[in-house]
Write an enzyme that holds these catalytic residues in place. Structure first.
Site, mmCIF file in Angstrom:
data_model
loop_
_atom_site.group_PDB
_atom_site.id
_atom_site.type_symbol
_atom_site.label_atom_id
_atom_site.label_comp_id
_atom_site.label_asym_id
_atom_site.label_seq_id
_atom_site.Cartn_x
_atom_site.Cartn_y
_atom_site.Cartn_z
ATOM 1 N N HIS A 159 28.181 30.621 16.884
ATOM 2 C CA HIS A 159 27.364 30.178 18.023
ATOM 3 C C HIS A 159 28.204 29.903 19.260
ATOM 4 C CE1 HIS A 159 29.013 26.753 15.987
ATOM 5 N NE2 HIS A 159 28.816 26.047 17.082
ATOM 6 N N ASP A 160 29.539 30.082 19.132
ATOM 7 C CA ASP A 160 30.421 29.856 20.292
ATOM 8 C C ASP A 160 30.978 31.149 20.850
ATOM 9 O OD1 ASP A 160 31.944 27.104 18.535
ATOM 10 O OD2 ASP A 160 30.267 27.081 19.943
ATOM 11 N N ASP B 281 33.693 20.593 11.694
ATOM 12 C CA ASP B 281 33.856 21.006 13.092
ATOM 13 C C ASP B 281 35.215 20.542 13.641
ATOM 14 O OD1 ASP B 281 32.456 21.950 15.602
ATOM 15 O OD2 ASP B 281 32.899 19.897 16.219
ATOM 16 N N ASP C 202 26.880 20.921 8.672
ATOM 17 C CA ASP C 202 27.938 20.969 9.673
ATOM 18 C C ASP C 202 28.325 19.542 10.053
ATOM 19 O OD1 ASP C 202 28.235 23.301 12.450
ATOM 20 O OD2 ASP C 202 29.581 21.673 11.853
ATOM 21 N N GLU D 201 36.828 24.357 10.572
ATOM 22 C CA GLU D 201 37.023 25.102 11.826
ATOM 23 C C GLU D 201 38.347 24.629 12.394
ATOM 24 O OE1 GLU D 201 34.972 23.912 15.335
ATOM 25 O OE2 GLU D 201 34.817 25.950 16.071
HETATM 26 O O1 TEU Z 1 33.813 24.380 18.642
HETATM 27 C C1 TEU Z 1 35.138 24.050 19.017
HETATM 28 C C2 TEU Z 1 35.740 25.203 19.681
HETATM 29 O O2 TEU Z 1 36.883 25.541 19.438
HETATM 30 C C3 TEU Z 1 34.901 25.962 20.626
HETATM 31 O O3 TEU Z 1 33.853 25.133 21.055
HETATM 32 C C4 TEU Z 1 35.757 26.278 21.835
HETATM 33 O O4 TEU Z 1 36.675 25.229 22.022
HETATM 34 C C5 TEU Z 1 34.874 26.290 23.047
HETATM 35 O O5 TEU Z 1 33.858 27.216 22.815
HETATM 36 C C6 TEU Z 1 35.733 26.639 24.259
HETATM 37 O O6 TEU Z 1 36.057 28.017 24.201
HETATM 38 C C7 TEU Z 1 33.142 23.385 17.903
HETATM 39 C C8 TEU Z 1 31.680 23.806 17.832
HETATM 40 O O7 TEU Z 1 31.585 25.057 17.142
HETATM 41 C C9 TEU Z 1 31.164 23.923 19.244
HETATM 42 O O8 TEU Z 1 29.833 24.440 19.273
HETATM 43 C C10 TEU Z 1 31.197 22.551 19.881
HETATM 44 O O9 TEU Z 1 30.828 22.665 21.246
HETATM 45 C C11 TEU Z 1 32.619 21.957 19.809
HETATM 46 O O10 TEU Z 1 33.252 22.104 18.538
HETATM 47 C C12 TEU Z 1 32.549 20.454 20.047
HETATM 48 O O11 TEU Z 1 31.934 19.853 18.927
#
Ligand code: TEU
Length: 553
Positions: free
Chosen positions: A325-326, A201, A101, A251
């Site tokens: 994970h989000d 990311d 990642d 992403e």
């Molecule tokens: O996620 C970006 C993203 O779009 C989500 O984090 C979303 O913006 C956030 O959950 C608000 O709803 C990536 C990674 O997957 C995330 O874990 C990181 O926190 C983020 O980027 C920053 O690197």
């Protein structure tokens, strides 16, 4: 419609590992690399081809590793380079490739580059996005995605720096060729270790505008999303590191079909596929993540149709996923995780695994793991969730209302430890887990489900097997069908003289026989009920039923 281009990854399935919650090998309560190696046979039995591992690089862990302080060193919290080399080797023996990642939109403010910038080194200040100014005037009114302003004032420099995420995550300046060269070196380093893929990311945020201005229409994202040089930067990165043709995925935050076609059509030589998130916002009231509403399945169906048929027409390639994970756990979000828990989990899996694209299984999804069920703010760990708890209270919500919102929307819902066994630590650790474990681990766990041919895990295993045994799934075209109920998603896959009809009901009662004549000459390929409920040549779907019927036309 252009014929769909078979992706290099059409018959592959990716399994996402959120490292700190996957499996703990040393009893410190946090998942680690050796913990993955210990579970490789479980993953090989499931049939997956790649493991996407979330960042394990040196980091202060303000955003659980998405705040990288050294891209080429492994944080001791997760293990050693030797552990990773063993994992890559052992996974390779099982035909599994490792996908890392790459968090290239920003670094941790603990990174050496940022520390030099803070010390006044202007060459390193140009690695980031600093703007001269005064403490009383933000350069723009842009908002951080984690709440609050997207700029932070540095008194010692008399400058602001941009952070689209946490204040400890400073955005990199991709216009600087030295930054691009540094990141190319990072890719070459890990490629040299035998890594077989990369997830990038929020990579569609890396190209910022020439001039920074206030956004009087929104939070600023329209100025930096799918920015002016993003395709140029990706083409350069891929060409200079030789990763074209590998398992790469971007992403893409708040993106478009047209851009994702450009990001993922093989003729563009950018990435192999893209994640987009529009389908995971159909329960955002007025588009706001922290305003609850039931998921709008009619919108879900429309979005799937637009993205599936649109990307096929343009030769793009979708990553197919319900969670990561989000995101909250899909079984708790899009169905009924109490009365129809198994049917919901298997229906959701069927719905996307038979679509055109490359499916991703997020750890625990194959077990039907549910949302965390936390009831106190003290149980939450995620920086975004903690920020928004305070924001929700400031907006006048009661603690109970704010906690109800977190229980539905927090990223921690998908970050509880994988439930390997029914014991009090779910087989995850011998120590104290860094985050709580839902009580339902006593029944929802790998130990029980791997042994049960009727479990959610066994159903996922059959789906993964189908993608490898039926070229129609990997290579076929897709067309969505109109059905009477807006709670049913229906589509057809075709390849040559073969047709697969896929039906998925997102409700308890889909309203009697569907207006889709199927006749009798079909083979039931998979379904979450033991048979097909037919009447007058038409199918009636039972609560949260999904099935796939094959026709030789
Ligand atoms: O996620 C970006 C993203 O779009 C989500 O984090 C979303 O913006 C956030 O959950 C608000 O709803 C990536 C990674 O997957 C995330 O874990 C990181 O926190 C983020 O980027 C920053 O690197």
């Amino acid at each position: 419609m252009e014929s769909s281009q078979e992706s290099r990854l059409g018959d592959k399935v990716v399994y996402q590992i959120y490292l700190r919650s996957f499996n703990d090998s040393n009893g410190d309560g946090v998942g680690d690399i050796r913990g993955i190696t210990q579970r490789l046979d479980y993953l090989a039995d499931l049939g997956v081809d790649y493991l996407w591992i979330t960042p394990f690089f040196v980091s202060p862990q303000n955003d659980n590793g998405y705040d990288v302080a050294d891209y080429q060193a492994i944080d001791p919290l997760f293990g050693t380079m030797g552990d990773l080399e063993e994992l890559i080797s052992e996974a390779g023996k099982r035909g599994i490739g490792i996908m890392l990642d790459m968090v290239f939109n920003h670094t941790s403010t603990s990174h050496e580059w940022f520390r030099r910038a803070l010390a006044g080194d202007e060459a390193y200040q140009d690695y980031y996005i600093f703007r001269e100014g005064d403490a009383g005037h933000l350069p723009t009114n842009w908002a951080s995605k984690f709440g609050g302003p997207a700029w932070e004032w540095v008194p010692s420099l008399g400058k602001w720096y941009l952070h689209l995420f946490d204040v400890s995550q400073a955005d990199l300046n991709w216009e600087n060729p030295k930054v691009r060269e540094e990141l190319e070196d990072v890719i070459r380093f890990w490629k040299g270790k035998g890594v077989k893929g990369f997830r990038f990311d929020v990579v569609n945020l890396i190209s910022k505008p020439a001039a920074f201005e206030d956004d009087d229409e929104g939070d600023g994202r329209r100025f930096y999303t799918d920015g002016r040089h993003v395709h140029e930067f990706l083409k350069e990165l891929v060409a200079k590191t030789g990763i074209d043709g590998m398992a790469t995925v971007g992403e893409m935050s708040s993106t478009s079909i047209d851009n994702c076609i450009r990001y993922s059509n093989p003729s563009e030589h950018e990435l192999a596929m893209t994640f987009n998130f529009h389908h995971l916002k159909v329960d955002y009231k007025d588009g706001e993540k922290w305003e609850l509403m039931d998921p709008d399945i009619a919108s879900l169906r429309r979005l799937f149709r637009n993205w599936q048929e649109g990307m096929e027409a343009g030769g793009g390639w979708n990553a197919l996923f319900w969670s990561n994970h989000d995101q909250p756990r899909p079984v708790s979000r899009f169905g009924d995780d109490t009365r129809y828990w198994r049917q919901t989990a298997e229906m959701l899996a069927t719905c996307i695994h038979l679509m055109r694209g490359t499916p991703y299984i997020y750890q625990g999804e194959e077990l039907g793991m549910t949302n965390a069920g936390f009831s106190s703010i003290d149980e939450y760990r995620d920086v975004e969730s903690k920020n928004y708890y305070r924001i929700l209270l400031d907006q006048g919500k009661t603690p109970e209302e704010a906690l109800e919102t977190l229980a539905a929307r927090s990223r921690d819902n998908s970050r509880t430890p994988v439930q390997w066994a029914p014991d009090d630590k779910a087989g995850f650790t011998t120590g104290t887990p860094w985050i709580g474990i839902p009580d339902n681990h006593v029944t929802i766990n790998a130990e029980a489900e791997v042994a049960d041919p009727d479990s959610v895990w066994s159903y996922y295993r059959r789906l993964v097997g189908l993608r490898k045994s039926m070229p129609l799934i990997a290579e076929g075209d897709i067309r969505f069908l109109d059905v009477a109920s807006d709670k049913v998603i229906a589509y057809e896959r075709t390849l040559g003289d073969e047709r697969l009809l896929v039906l998925a009901s997102f409700c308890e009662d889909a309203g009697g026989p569907l207006p889709i004549p199927v006749g009798e000459g079909f083979e039931r390929v998979i379904g979450n009920y033991p048979d097909v409920l037919m009447g007058e040549g038409r199918v009636t779907l039972r609560p949260y039923e999904a099935l796939a019927l094959r026709f030789a036309v």
